[in-house]
Design an enzyme around this catalytic site. Structure first.
Site, PDB file in Angstrom:
ATOM      1  N   SER A 145      -2.991   8.102   5.740  1.00 55.45           N
ATOM      2  CA  SER A 145      -1.960   6.381   4.910  1.00 55.45           C
ATOM      3  C   SER A 145      -1.512   7.281   3.409  1.00 55.45           C
ATOM      4  O   SER A 145      -0.080   7.735   3.689  1.00 55.45           O
ATOM      5  CB  SER A 145      -3.895   5.995   4.520  1.00 55.45           C
ATOM      6  OG  SER A 145      -2.962   4.707   3.263  1.00 55.45           O
ATOM      7  N   ASP A 297       3.650   3.165   1.956  1.00 57.30           N
ATOM      8  CA  ASP A 297       3.385   4.788   1.927  1.00 57.30           C
ATOM      9  C   ASP A 297       4.140   4.668   3.408  1.00 57.30           C
ATOM     10  O   ASP A 297       3.788   4.017   3.805  1.00 57.30           O
ATOM     11  CB  ASP A 297       1.568   4.136   1.751  1.00 57.30           C
ATOM     12  CG  ASP A 297       1.287   3.402   2.495  1.00 57.30           C
ATOM     13  OD1 ASP A 297       1.950   3.041   3.660  1.00 57.30           O
ATOM     14  OD2 ASP A 297      -0.091   3.427   2.925  1.00 57.30           O
ATOM     15  N   ASP A 299       2.339   5.852   6.338  1.00 58.30           N
ATOM     16  CA  ASP A 299       2.638   4.591   7.273  1.00 58.30           C
ATOM     17  C   ASP A 299       2.100   3.157   7.209  1.00 58.30           C
ATOM     18  O   ASP A 299       2.178   2.783   8.862  1.00 58.30           O
ATOM     19  CB  ASP A 299       0.641   4.949   8.141  1.00 58.30           C
ATOM     20  CG  ASP A 299      -0.253   4.115   7.198  1.00 58.30           C
ATOM     21  OD1 ASP A 299      -0.177   4.275   6.110  1.00 58.30           O
ATOM     22  OD2 ASP A 299      -1.492   3.366   7.085  1.00 58.30           O
ATOM     23  N   ASP A 301       1.319   0.267   5.741  1.00 59.54           N
ATOM     24  CA  ASP A 301       0.195  -0.349   5.924  1.00 59.54           C
ATOM     25  C   ASP A 301       0.268  -1.237   4.660  1.00 59.54           C
ATOM     26  O   ASP A 301      -0.361  -2.517   4.358  1.00 59.54           O
ATOM     27  CB  ASP A 301      -0.861  -0.085   6.427  1.00 59.54           C
ATOM     28  CG  ASP A 301      -1.485   1.113   6.053  1.00 59.54           C
ATOM     29  OD1 ASP A 301      -0.977   1.575   4.935  1.00 59.54           O
ATOM     30  OD2 ASP A 301      -2.600   1.211   6.341  1.00 59.54           O
TER      31      ASP A 301
END
Length: 568
Positions: A145, A297, A299, A301
């Site tokens: 993340s 960010d 990834d 999400d």
């Protein structure tokens, strides 16, 4: 021989040790050895996340194989159908993410389980989408993340594209913990086994983009805004820019941060919660006179937002951008006559009260969950099945939201599209998004939300975090910063203490979270991070105005530091 030395010697001398780790192991100092081997890296209810490198307390091919073998055993326990439906696998831009992903596919193949692996890096929300789109039994996402470059991680999803809730995760944990020797797991596959691995890509992309574009409430809004966008070297680059191009928005990418660089070379941090993530985007915004800045960010999400307001750029918190998105979505659903019956909005026990007040003003119920979008996903699935309530929005204070639940996790591409639409819509009314936020404060009260994260690494740090929570639980303060505590909630002990009475706290899985409600309408919550070596303090402070709320926040933060002995 100590347990650290025993584990170290086993690794450094094991014939199955991947050769890439041997040199690093031999060069370890005693302190590095201890941190790498003093414990086994935990696969918990939030998945697994940690520092990359060799060792039992690190993310590496061997610890990834152990978790995947445990997951494979869990899948096989669900029968042949689960093995045939298989597992979708995605990964981000981090070091070793692709290698880990295809290694997972090989472990699954050796166990007779099909897998569908993305050809290259993809966002976490697209992995969640792919699970349902391909009718898989579950999913694996290799990502850390928003953590620094030294980290990687591993998340598991169920057949609904939702991260495993504790009841299911505990079954996987049992299977993982039953495996004693991670080094004994071989990932070599035969040609026949390799046939179980399918590489996926553009077909899933197109299906996902179509769904994202379908969330628009005012697709014909005048799109005369300039958007500066950064994927922070991560997975959002192609999806967000593709969606913007197809929807007709003017997107100015921060080119230096569009390459999928695992070292995050051109950003101080890939975390939208930290101001360093906006440095280069702010320069682009000023050079191009942009209306908004959007930062995702790695990834994809989470989404951070900057807004041009009164000639300067204001960075919004996740609580603020979530409340503004909620206001726009609910007001436009009402305007178009598409508000469903029994609408419900989800957020968490550490999310600002402002969103709940916005929802209430639009006749929408709010349900709180624990931190972790899996709990929101679980609620979505429940109400889809019962029809009792209808989902209209979900968000967390940590910069993550979900517009439409064809994904069951935070979805930055959706949020980026809806945020651009909201900015365009309000610009036609002569407002920017900060004006909208100020209108909400005028209507519902002024709040300042903040988070203080105390980083305490290693064995000593983990023990100190436990000690802080234990002390606050045992001796719950009667006042904080001179303001009486009127209610105390302990989510681990499942108790509420209020007006001298103790009663049961229901509706939540037990979790190490403490929450103190203050007489002035503010609250403070404390919890250890599930994925990082941090103790987090959340502040939702209500004031008569912005200055009053800020002064109160500083007072309460100082008081909590003194209470916990962390003010040194």
């Amino acid at each position: 021989m100590s347990i650290v030395e025993e584990r170290y010697e086993k690794w450094v001398n094991h014939p199955n040790l991947d050769p890439q780790y041997l040199e690093e192991l031999k060069g370890m100092s005693e302190e590095e050895k201890n941190d790498a081997f003093y414990t086994l890296i935990e696969f918990g209810t939030a998945g697994m996340r940690g520092l990359l490198g060799p060792g039992t307390n690190r993310i590496n091919l061997h610890t990834i194989r152990k978790v995947t073998q445990g997951y494979a055993n869990y899948i096989k326990a669900h029968g042949e159908k689960a093995c045939e439906e298989g597992i979708a696998i995605g990964y981000d831009n981090r070091h070793m993410s692709r290698e880990f992903a295809f290694d997972c596919a090989k472990i699954l193949a050796k166990n007779g389980i099909n897998s569908y692996v993305f050809e290259s890096l993809r966002p976490t929300p697209e992995l969640s989408f792919a699970v349902r789109h391909l009718h898989c039994f579950g999913g694996i996402m290799i990502t850390a993340s928003h953590n620094p470059r030294e980290y990687n991680g591993y998340k598991l999803y169920d057949d609904k594209g939702c991260q495993l809730v504790p009841a299911l995760a505990s079954q996987v944990i049992d299977q993982v913990n039953a495996i004693e020797d991670e080094l004994a797991i071989d990932a070599t596959v035969t040609p026949e086994e390799e046939k179980r691995i399918t590489v996926i890509g553009k077909d899933v992309d197109e299906a996902y983009y179509e769904k994202v574009l379908g969330i628009q409430l005012n697709p014909d809004v005048t799109k005369d805004i300039k958007i500066v966008f950064s994927p922070e070297h991560g997975t959002a680059n192609i999806p967000v820019r593709t969606v913007y191009e197809r929807a007709g928005y003017n997107c100015i990418p921060v080119e230096e941060q569009c390459t999928p660089d695992p070292d995050f070379s051109n950003t101080p941090t890939p975390n939208p919660e930290q101001i360093g993530a906006y440095e280069l985007a702010l320069k682009y915004a000023k050079d191009n006179d942009a209306d908004i800045i959007l930062v995702c960010d790695p990834d994809a999400d989470r989404m951070g937002v900057g807004v041009k307001h009164d000639g300067d750029y204001v960075i919004m918190t996740g609580n603020q951008s979530g409340a503004v998105l909620l206001e726009y979505i609910l007001s436009q659903m009402e305007a178009h006559g598409i508000m469903p019956e029994n609408p419900v909005m989800f957020n968490t026990v550490v999310t600002s009260d402002l969103g709940e007040k916005v929802a209430s003003a639009h006749g929408t119920e709010t349900e709180k969950t624990l931190t972790g979008f899996k709990f929101i996903g679980e609620k979505v699935a429940k109400y889809e099945k019962t029809g009792e309530k209808n989902y209209v929005f979900g968000y967390e204070e940590s910069y993550g939201s979900l517009i439409k639940p064809f994904v069951r996790d935070k979805d930055a591409p959706q949020a980026c599209l809806m945020l651009a639409e909201a900015a365009s819509f309000y610009k036609q009314q002569g407002k920017d998004l900060i004006d909208v936020l100020n209108d909400l404060y005028e209507q519902h009260g002024t709040y300042e939300e903040s988070q203080v994260a105390l980083t305490l690494s290693g064995e000593a740090g983990a023990n100190r975090i436990k000690e802080i929570l234990a002390d606050l639980r045992k001796d719950a303060p009667k006042e904080i910063g001179g303001t009486p505590v009127v209610r105390f909630e302990d989510y681990k002990e499942s108790v509420i203490k209020e007006n001298g009475e103790t009663k049961e706290l229901t509706g939540f899985t037990k979790s190490d979270v403490l929450k103190y409600y203050l007489e002035d309408g503010s609250w403070i919550a404390v919890r250890p991070s599930g994925t990082e070596p941090k103790c987090k303090f959340y502040y939702c402070i209500k004031g008569d105005n912005a200055l009053d709320a800020h002064e109160k926040t500083l007072n309460y933060q100082k008081a909590m530091a003194e209470l916990t002995g962390t003010n040194e």
